[in-house]
Design an enzyme around this catalytic site. Structure first.
Site, PDB file in Angstrom:
ATOM      1  N   HIS A 196      -9.937   4.495  -9.738  1.00 36.30           N
ATOM      2  CA  HIS A 196     -10.309   3.168  -9.232  1.00 36.30           C
ATOM      3  C   HIS A 196      -9.764   2.979  -7.816  1.00 36.30           C
ATOM      4  O   HIS A 196     -10.506   2.607  -6.900  1.00 36.30           O
ATOM      5  CB  HIS A 196      -9.772   2.084 -10.162  1.00 36.30           C
ATOM      6  CG  HIS A 196      -9.832   0.699  -9.583  1.00 36.30           C
ATOM      7  ND1 HIS A 196     -11.021   0.034  -9.386  1.00 36.30           N
ATOM      8  CD2 HIS A 196      -8.850  -0.124  -9.126  1.00 36.30           C
ATOM      9  CE1 HIS A 196     -10.762  -1.157  -8.845  1.00 36.30           C
ATOM     10  NE2 HIS A 196      -9.457  -1.274  -8.664  1.00 36.30           N
TER      11      HIS A 196
ATOM     12  N   ASP B 151     -27.751   3.538  20.903  1.00 37.45           N
ATOM     13  CA  ASP B 151     -27.336   4.221  19.685  1.00 37.45           C
ATOM     14  C   ASP B 151     -25.850   4.537  19.832  1.00 37.45           C
ATOM     15  O   ASP B 151     -25.217   4.146  20.807  1.00 37.45           O
ATOM     16  CB  ASP B 151     -28.144   5.517  19.495  1.00 37.45           C
ATOM     17  CG  ASP B 151     -28.228   5.902  18.029  1.00 37.45           C
ATOM     18  OD1 ASP B 151     -27.183   6.165  17.441  1.00 37.45           O
ATOM     19  OD2 ASP B 151     -29.353   5.897  17.479  1.00 37.45           O
TER      20      ASP B 151
ATOM     21  N   TRP C  20      -3.268   6.280  -7.047  1.00 39.88           N
ATOM     22  CA  TRP C  20      -3.949   6.579  -5.778  1.00 39.88           C
ATOM     23  C   TRP C  20      -2.958   6.957  -4.694  1.00 39.88           C
ATOM     24  O   TRP C  20      -3.329   7.524  -3.681  1.00 39.88           O
ATOM     25  CB  TRP C  20      -4.836   5.409  -5.331  1.00 39.88           C
ATOM     26  CG  TRP C  20      -4.139   4.388  -4.492  1.00 39.88           C
ATOM     27  CD1 TRP C  20      -3.425   3.321  -4.922  1.00 39.88           C
ATOM     28  CD2 TRP C  20      -4.083   4.346  -3.058  1.00 39.88           C
ATOM     29  NE1 TRP C  20      -2.922   2.627  -3.872  1.00 39.88           N
ATOM     30  CE2 TRP C  20      -3.307   3.232  -2.705  1.00 39.88           C
ATOM     31  CE3 TRP C  20      -4.603   5.135  -2.038  1.00 39.88           C
ATOM     32  CZ2 TRP C  20      -3.041   2.887  -1.386  1.00 39.88           C
ATOM     33  CZ3 TRP C  20      -4.320   4.782  -0.718  1.00 39.88           C
ATOM     34  CH2 TRP C  20      -3.558   3.680  -0.415  1.00 39.88           C
TER      35      TRP C  20
ATOM     36  N   SER D 232     -14.363  13.400   7.733  1.00 36.96           N
ATOM     37  CA  SER D 232     -15.414  12.408   7.957  1.00 36.96           C
ATOM     38  C   SER D 232     -14.892  11.226   8.765  1.00 36.96           C
ATOM     39  O   SER D 232     -15.516  10.797   9.742  1.00 36.96           O
ATOM     40  CB  SER D 232     -15.943  11.934   6.603  1.00 36.96           C
ATOM     41  OG  SER D 232     -16.588  10.712   6.726  1.00 36.96           O
ATOM     42  N   SER D 233     -13.720  10.716   8.380  1.00 34.49           N
ATOM     43  CA  SER D 233     -13.170   9.549   9.083  1.00 34.49           C
ATOM     44  C   SER D 233     -12.851   9.871  10.530  1.00 34.49           C
ATOM     45  O   SER D 233     -13.080   9.051  11.422  1.00 34.49           O
ATOM     46  CB  SER D 233     -11.883   9.070   8.408  1.00 34.49           C
ATOM     47  OG  SER D 233     -12.187   8.478   7.188  1.00 34.49           O
TER      48      SER D 233
ATOM     49  N   HIS E 158       0.461   2.925   5.448  1.00 34.15           N
ATOM     50  CA  HIS E 158       0.541   1.563   5.949  1.00 34.15           C
ATOM     51  C   HIS E 158      -0.480   1.277   7.056  1.00 34.15           C
ATOM     52  O   HIS E 158      -1.189   0.282   6.978  1.00 34.15           O
ATOM     53  CB  HIS E 158       1.947   1.106   6.321  1.00 34.15           C
ATOM     54  CG  HIS E 158       1.971  -0.389   6.308  1.00 34.15           C
ATOM     55  ND1 HIS E 158       2.015  -1.104   5.152  1.00 34.15           N
ATOM     56  CD2 HIS E 158       1.785  -1.278   7.296  1.00 34.15           C
ATOM     57  CE1 HIS E 158       1.880  -2.390   5.429  1.00 34.15           C
ATOM     58  NE2 HIS E 158       1.751  -2.527   6.718  1.00 34.15           N
TER      59      HIS E 158
ATOM     60  N   GLU F 208      -3.185   2.619   7.150  1.00 35.50           N
ATOM     61  CA  GLU F 208      -4.436   2.606   6.389  1.00 35.50           C
ATOM     62  C   GLU F 208      -4.812   1.195   5.926  1.00 35.50           C
ATOM     63  O   GLU F 208      -5.982   0.823   5.975  1.00 35.50           O
ATOM     64  CB  GLU F 208      -4.308   3.546   5.187  1.00 35.50           C
ATOM     65  CG  GLU F 208      -5.396   3.419   4.131  1.00 35.50           C
ATOM     66  CD  GLU F 208      -6.741   3.950   4.580  1.00 35.50           C
ATOM     67  OE1 GLU F 208      -6.794   4.701   5.568  1.00 35.50           O
ATOM     68  OE2 GLU F 208      -7.743   3.608   3.928  1.00 35.50           O
TER      69      GLU F 208
ATOM     70  N   TYR G 214      -4.228  -1.516   7.420  1.00 24.71           N
ATOM     71  CA  TYR G 214      -4.772  -2.250   8.569  1.00 24.71           C
ATOM     72  C   TYR G 214      -6.106  -1.683   9.002  1.00 24.71           C
ATOM     73  O   TYR G 214      -6.952  -2.415   9.542  1.00 24.71           O
ATOM     74  CB  TYR G 214      -3.752  -2.290   9.713  1.00 24.71           C
ATOM     75  CG  TYR G 214      -2.565  -3.106   9.295  1.00 24.71           C
ATOM     76  CD1 TYR G 214      -2.687  -4.485   9.199  1.00 24.71           C
ATOM     77  CD2 TYR G 214      -1.389  -2.518   8.896  1.00 24.71           C
ATOM     78  CE1 TYR G 214      -1.645  -5.252   8.743  1.00 24.71           C
ATOM     79  CE2 TYR G 214      -0.337  -3.282   8.429  1.00 24.71           C
ATOM     80  CZ  TYR G 214      -0.473  -4.635   8.350  1.00 24.71           C
ATOM     81  OH  TYR G 214       0.556  -5.392   7.878  1.00 24.71           O
TER      82      TYR G 214
ATOM     83  N   SER H 103     -14.164 -13.207  12.692  1.00 23.71           N
ATOM     84  CA  SER H 103     -14.122 -13.803  14.027  1.00 23.71           C
ATOM     85  C   SER H 103     -15.522 -14.009  14.611  1.00 23.71           C
ATOM     86  O   SER H 103     -15.660 -14.623  15.664  1.00 23.71           O
ATOM     87  CB  SER H 103     -13.302 -12.925  14.975  1.00 23.71           C
ATOM     88  OG  SER H 103     -12.008 -12.756  14.474  1.00 23.71           O
TER      89      SER H 103
ATOM     90  N   HIS I  48       8.690  -0.029   3.819  1.00 21.71           N
ATOM     91  CA  HIS I  48       8.809  -1.210   2.954  1.00 21.71           C
ATOM     92  C   HIS I  48       8.105  -0.996   1.618  1.00 21.71           C
ATOM     93  O   HIS I  48       8.233  -1.812   0.716  1.00 21.71           O
ATOM     94  CB  HIS I  48       8.299  -2.480   3.651  1.00 21.71           C
ATOM     95  CG  HIS I  48       6.845  -2.463   3.992  1.00 21.71           C
ATOM     96  ND1 HIS I  48       6.340  -2.981   5.136  1.00 21.71           N
ATOM     97  CD2 HIS I  48       5.780  -1.974   3.337  1.00 21.71           C
ATOM     98  CE1 HIS I  48       5.038  -2.825   5.173  1.00 21.71           C
ATOM     99  NE2 HIS I  48       4.674  -2.213   4.090  1.00 21.71           N
ATOM    100  N   HIS I  49       7.340   0.110   1.513  1.00 19.82           N
ATOM    101  CA  HIS I  49       6.767   0.458   0.205  1.00 19.82           C
ATOM    102  C   HIS I  49       7.782   1.189  -0.662  1.00 19.82           C
ATOM    103  O   HIS I  49       7.479   1.534  -1.795  1.00 19.82           O
ATOM    104  CB  HIS I  49       5.541   1.349   0.391  1.00 19.82           C
ATOM    105  CG  HIS I  49       4.421   0.680   1.127  1.00 19.82           C
ATOM    106  ND1 HIS I  49       3.427  -0.024   0.488  1.00 19.82           N
ATOM    107  CD2 HIS I  49       4.133   0.598   2.451  1.00 19.82           C
ATOM    108  CE1 HIS I  49       2.581  -0.504   1.377  1.00 19.82           C
ATOM    109  NE2 HIS I  49       2.989  -0.150   2.584  1.00 19.82           N
TER     110      HIS I  49
ATOM    111  N   THR J 122      -0.440 -11.898  12.751  1.00 14.68           N
ATOM    112  CA  THR J 122      -1.416 -12.244  11.721  1.00 14.68           C
ATOM    113  C   THR J 122      -1.579 -13.759  11.646  1.00 14.68           C
ATOM    114  O   THR J 122      -2.696 -14.274  11.533  1.00 14.68           O
ATOM    115  CB  THR J 122      -0.968 -11.684  10.363  1.00 14.68           C
ATOM    116  OG1 THR J 122      -0.563 -10.331  10.546  1.00 14.68           O
ATOM    117  CG2 THR J 122      -2.098 -11.737   9.361  1.00 14.68           C
TER     118      THR J 122
ATOM    119  N   LYS K 230      -3.772 -15.108  14.265  1.00 12.84           N
ATOM    120  CA  LYS K 230      -5.188 -14.995  13.932  1.00 12.84           C
ATOM    121  C   LYS K 230      -5.635 -16.135  13.022  1.00 12.84           C
ATOM    122  O   LYS K 230      -6.673 -16.769  13.255  1.00 12.84           O
ATOM    123  CB  LYS K 230      -5.456 -13.660  13.248  1.00 12.84           C
ATOM    124  CG  LYS K 230      -5.479 -12.519  14.231  1.00 12.84           C
ATOM    125  CD  LYS K 230      -5.795 -11.221  13.518  1.00 12.84           C
ATOM    126  CE  LYS K 230      -6.214 -10.170  14.496  1.00 12.84           C
ATOM    127  NZ  LYS K 230      -7.512 -10.431  15.124  1.00 12.84           N
TER     128      LYS K 230
ATOM    129  N   ARG L  79       3.120  -2.401 -13.317  1.00  9.64           N
ATOM    130  CA  ARG L  79       1.731  -1.977 -13.090  1.00  9.64           C
ATOM    131  C   ARG L  79       1.528  -0.567 -13.640  1.00  9.64           C
ATOM    132  O   ARG L  79       2.486   0.130 -13.967  1.00  9.64           O
ATOM    133  CB  ARG L  79       1.413  -2.013 -11.595  1.00  9.64           C
ATOM    134  CG  ARG L  79       2.214  -1.036 -10.788  1.00  9.64           C
ATOM    135  CD  ARG L  79       2.089  -1.294  -9.307  1.00  9.64           C
ATOM    136  NE  ARG L  79       0.889  -0.693  -8.736  1.00  9.64           N
ATOM    137  CZ  ARG L  79       0.809  -0.213  -7.483  1.00  9.64           C
ATOM    138  NH1 ARG L  79       1.870  -0.261  -6.690  1.00  9.64           N
ATOM    139  NH2 ARG L  79      -0.298   0.295  -7.017  1.00  9.64           N
TER     140      ARG L  79
END
Lengths: 517, 302
Positions: free
Chosen positions: A67, A96, A132, A160-161, A244, A246, A248, A259, A293-294, A319, A322, A441
């Site tokens: 998932h 293009d 994951w 790919s990315s 991390h 990732e 963002y 926006s 922080h993870h 943040t 924004k 979890r």
């Protein structure tokens, strides 16, 4: 230059057109969204009641892992790449993307990668079951044999990315219409420019992490094994140095979409454009220096915990800038609430909730209680689902008339929004409570005192899942039998080069560059 | 920003799909190969990707020689190559970062420094952190029954008396001079001196090949005489992974330069338009810089 799309199925396989490739990305993303969503439904069905009901714990682990992987790499990221493909050339006045053939390559790698990843479900030993985040040694010493396919699948996604991002940067830096200086670029283009930079910086880090895993598993190295002088915690550092930024990567393009939508339905220009740009850049910079922080509970020196706690809290500043800018844009605007605007307002409210729980999680001493509980699950689903998924859904409703020349049914759109909005909150809001109460979890069973909220949460999940089928129905009926629209501006408050093009947008966007004042 | 004028968008192409299929086959083949099954699938995929890239590059080169590439598209290729090299920088950064983390933090902690005394006592008693790590924590704690054992010898600086037999030093000399020779070739090309270009580019390719031969020799030496293998604890891991990935990049760089050399012989490039060669030479300089980092952090600083 050909004047229209090629005939037949080959159009989709061999295309070099940014709109075709964007469409491929979006449909692929939605297919993955349904698959990852199905996995989520399996998880929530199992958790509907305590005790083991439907599936075995081993399979439950495979479901949580798949998932997460499918949603992050298969659904959310390709959704925004699809939007980037569609919108960036239209918004900067280009014909293009800069490198159209590589563009198609970066798409077609994804179906390969996800075919391999999904195929592991049917292989001996089952799919990856280590979450994951694939922490070593769960993903090395104790991993199923299919981990090798997972590793090479991740390599493909990374390739790919990186190619997609190189293309986006080259397009934005090189293909803007004359007069469009950097500080006149639309916010969606800005956020994607910064996102593409983040992707090129961190996808190789992920490739490094899985390569170390591959070597530890098959070739006797000891990166993540203390017996040989390595460290399992090294994996977590490398992974989160990727992980991390990732998050963002996932949320910055969502900021870009919002926006555009909020000013359009407030009939006011975006408040504080340049502060939006600087805030985006600051968030991107900060994302590189907060990763641990993870890992507050992994056994870090106290100085490290303090540093990562305060650095993380700093992210709240850009943040918040924004969020205040979006609110100020709406302030005294001439507001209407069509479906994209409903999603955008819901985004601002729910993303802010997710942001606040993020600050709670950043507090190192408090994190001892929250860590790896459903509070974390609730937090990141408020930013991933209500952030990324809501905004990409909003983007589809907002730009669908421009893409197809057909108007979606407003009532159906609103119905879909409200079912999804209620379903989402019923699913994830209670998870804050059970998480604070201590439910961990990634477990297939739980203590009896969590039963009620889990039942409510599962019910919400089924409602939210249904809303996505309704979204699919809305999009298909719009394409097949929506009311034709032809005026360039679908929304009277919308601004930007994409709204100067005819509706539906021509196959080749701008054959000669428009002048931007 | 673009200038006024017509854009060029290439026709639809079958090559991207073939490349993606090739990569997919490689991924499946590599996944089954590392589990001890046949490597055939992997090689089939590699062949598909090699053939596709050959065709792809020849199309791109022909387009350029036919004058179809605008200045704008050329700039896009420049951006593409630069950001690709940046992604490679980040890939090596992971391994340099890991090396630093292991040396500065992990090994001292395993040896019981700062607050980690208990885990040292309970798990790895007797372990002393050193670099290069010759005795693994496993060996220190479990002696003969250890699964992870350190190397017998390492590749670090052997002392001034044996410096001339120290291969990494020669490899450094070779690679640094190859960066100079490729630059001389570049100036030759820019001054339309084809002879100079061919000569010095040829020398660069040759230096790349010598480097690879010497590195193979170093690996044989390590495996046969020094008891230093990929499995020799974290030192062997770091040593072979970092120099190995660098060697793989030197191989790719040499192939790239060789292709440019052959193109030069066929009369490609002129004093104004030489991007294929320039891209390969940037890559070569990048590989060179990585080597300097390796020489410093893997070989010298012990």
């Amino acid at each position: 230059m050909a004047h229209g799309p090629a005939k037949g199925i080959g159009r989709w396989f061999f295309t070099t057109n940014h709109k075709d490739i964007g469409t491929l990305y979006l449909w692929f993303s939605f297919a993955m969204f349904l698959m990852g969503g199905f996995f989520a439904m399996v998880i929530r069905a199992e958790l509907f009641q305590p005790g083991m009901q439907i599936i075995k714990p081993e399979f439950f682990n495979q479901m949580t892992t798949m998932h997460g992987l499918v949603m992050v790499f298969g659904a959310i990221m390709p959704a925004f790449v699809g939007l980037a493909n569609w919108m960036i050339p239209m918004q900067i006045g280009a014909p293009d993307m800069a490198l159209p053939r590589m563009n198609n390559l970066s798409f077609w790698i994804l179906p390969m990668a996800f075919t391999i990843l999904t195929a592991t479900l049917f292989m001996e030993g089952g799919a990856p079951n280590f979450g994951w985040t694939f922490y070593a040694p769960l993903s090395t010493t104790y991993a199923p044999p299919t981990v090798n396919y997972f590793i090479f699948g991740v390599h493909l996604m990374g390739a790919s990315s990186i190619m997609g991002s190189i293309n986006i940067i080259a397009t934005v830096l090189n293909m803007r219409a004359p007069g469009m200086t950097l500080m006149k670029m639309p916010m969606f283009v800005w956020t994607w420019l910064i996102t593409a930079f983040l992707l090129i910086a961190v996808m190789p880090v992920l490739a490094g992490a899985v390569t170390m895993m591959l070597m530890d598993i098959n070739f006797g190295t000891s990166f993540f094994n203390a017996a040989g002088g390595g460290d399992p915690v090294l994996f977590q550092h490398v992974f989160w140095f990727f992980g991390h930024p990732e998050v963002y990567i996932i949320i910055l393009p969502a900021f870009g979409v919002i926006s555009h939508i909020i000013p359009a339905f407030s009939r006011k220009p975006l408040f504080g454009y340049s502060s939006m740009v600087y805030a985006t850049a600051s968030i991107a910079f900060l994302s590189f220096i907060v990763w641990a922080h993870h890992m507050f509970l992994v056994g870090m020196p106290i100085g490290g915990e303090l540093y990562f706690m305060y650095a993380t809290m700093l992210i709240a500043v850009p943040t918040a800038a924004k969020v205040f800018n979006w609110i100020s844009t709406m302030f005294r605007g001439s507001l209407t609430f069509e479906t994209p605007m409903l999603y955008a307002v819901a985004f601002v409210i729910l993303f802010t909730i997710g942001g606040f729980t993020g600050i709670m999680l950043a507090v190192a001493p408090a994190d001892i209680q929250y860590h790896d509980t459903y509070f974390v699950v609730a937090h990141f689903h408020y930013v991933m689902v209500a952030g990324a998924i809501f905004s990409s859904t909003a983007a589809v409703y907002y730009w669908l008339p421009k893409w197809t020349g057909k108007m979606y049914n407003e009532t159906m759109g609103k119905v879909q929004f409200w079912i999804g909005f209620i379903g989402f909150n019923v699913t994830f809001f209670p998870q804050h409570f059970i998480g604070l109460a201590g439910m961990p979890r990634r477990y297939s069973d739980y203590a009896l005192q969590f039963s009620d909220w889990n039942m409510i949460s599962s019910t919400g999940a089924f409602i939210y899942g249904t809303a996505q089928l309704l979204f699919l129905y809305n999009v298909i009926t719009t394409i097949r039998s929506g009311k034709p629209v032809s005026e360039p501006k679908t929304w009277d408050g919308a601004e930007g080069l994409e709204w100067t093009l005819p509706t539906p947008a021509p196959y080749h966007t701008f054959t000669t560059p428009p002048a931007v004042k | 920003m673009s200038t006024e004028g017509e854009y060029y968008v290439p026709e639809s192409s079958k090559l991207p799909l073939f490349a993606a299929i090739g990569l997919g086959i490689i991924a499946v083949g590599a996944g089954s190969w590392v589990q001890g099954q046949s490597s055939l699938t992997f090689w089939v995929g590699s062949f598909v990707i090699a053939a596709t890239l050959y065709k792809w590059f020849s199309i791109v080169i022909n387009e350029n020689m036919a004058g179809m590439n605008s200045d704008q598209l050329k700039r896009s290729y420049v951006w593409g190559m630069s950001w690709f090299i940046f992604s490679e920088v980040m890939f090596f950064a992971v391994f340099f970062g890991s090396l630093w983390y292991i040396r500065a933090l992990v090994l001292p902690w395993l040896g019981g420094e700062t607050t980690a005394t208990t885990s040292n006592d309970l798990l790895w008693s007797g372990f002393e952190p050193t670099w290069p790590l010759m005795v693994t924590p496993d060996q220190a704690a479990n002696g003969e029954s250890a699964q992870f054992t350190g190397p017998e010898q390492n590749m670090s600086f052997p002392g001034w008396d044996r410096i001339l037999q120290w291969l990494p030093l020669w490899n450094t000399v070779i690679l640094l001079s190859s960066s100079v020779t490729v630059h001389i070739a570049h100036t030759g090309l820019k001054n339309n001196d084809r002879k100079k270009f061919n000569l010095w580019l040829g020398i660069t390719v040759l230096l790349g090949m010598i480097f690879l031969v010497l590195q193979a020799e170093e690996y044989i030496e390590a495996y046969v005489h020094m008891g230093l293998t990929l499995e020799s604890g974290i030192y062997g891991t770091i040593f072979f992974m970092m120099t190995g990935f660098h060697g793989a990049h030197v191989t790719f760089g040499t192939i790239m330069l060789l292709v440019q050399f052959l193109r030069g012989l066929k009369g490609h490039f002129n004093d104004k338009d030489q991007f294929g060669f320039e891209a390969a030479s940037w890559y070569w300089h990048f590989v060179d810089v990585v080597w300097v980092g390796l020489f410093l952090f893997v070989y010298i600083l012990a």
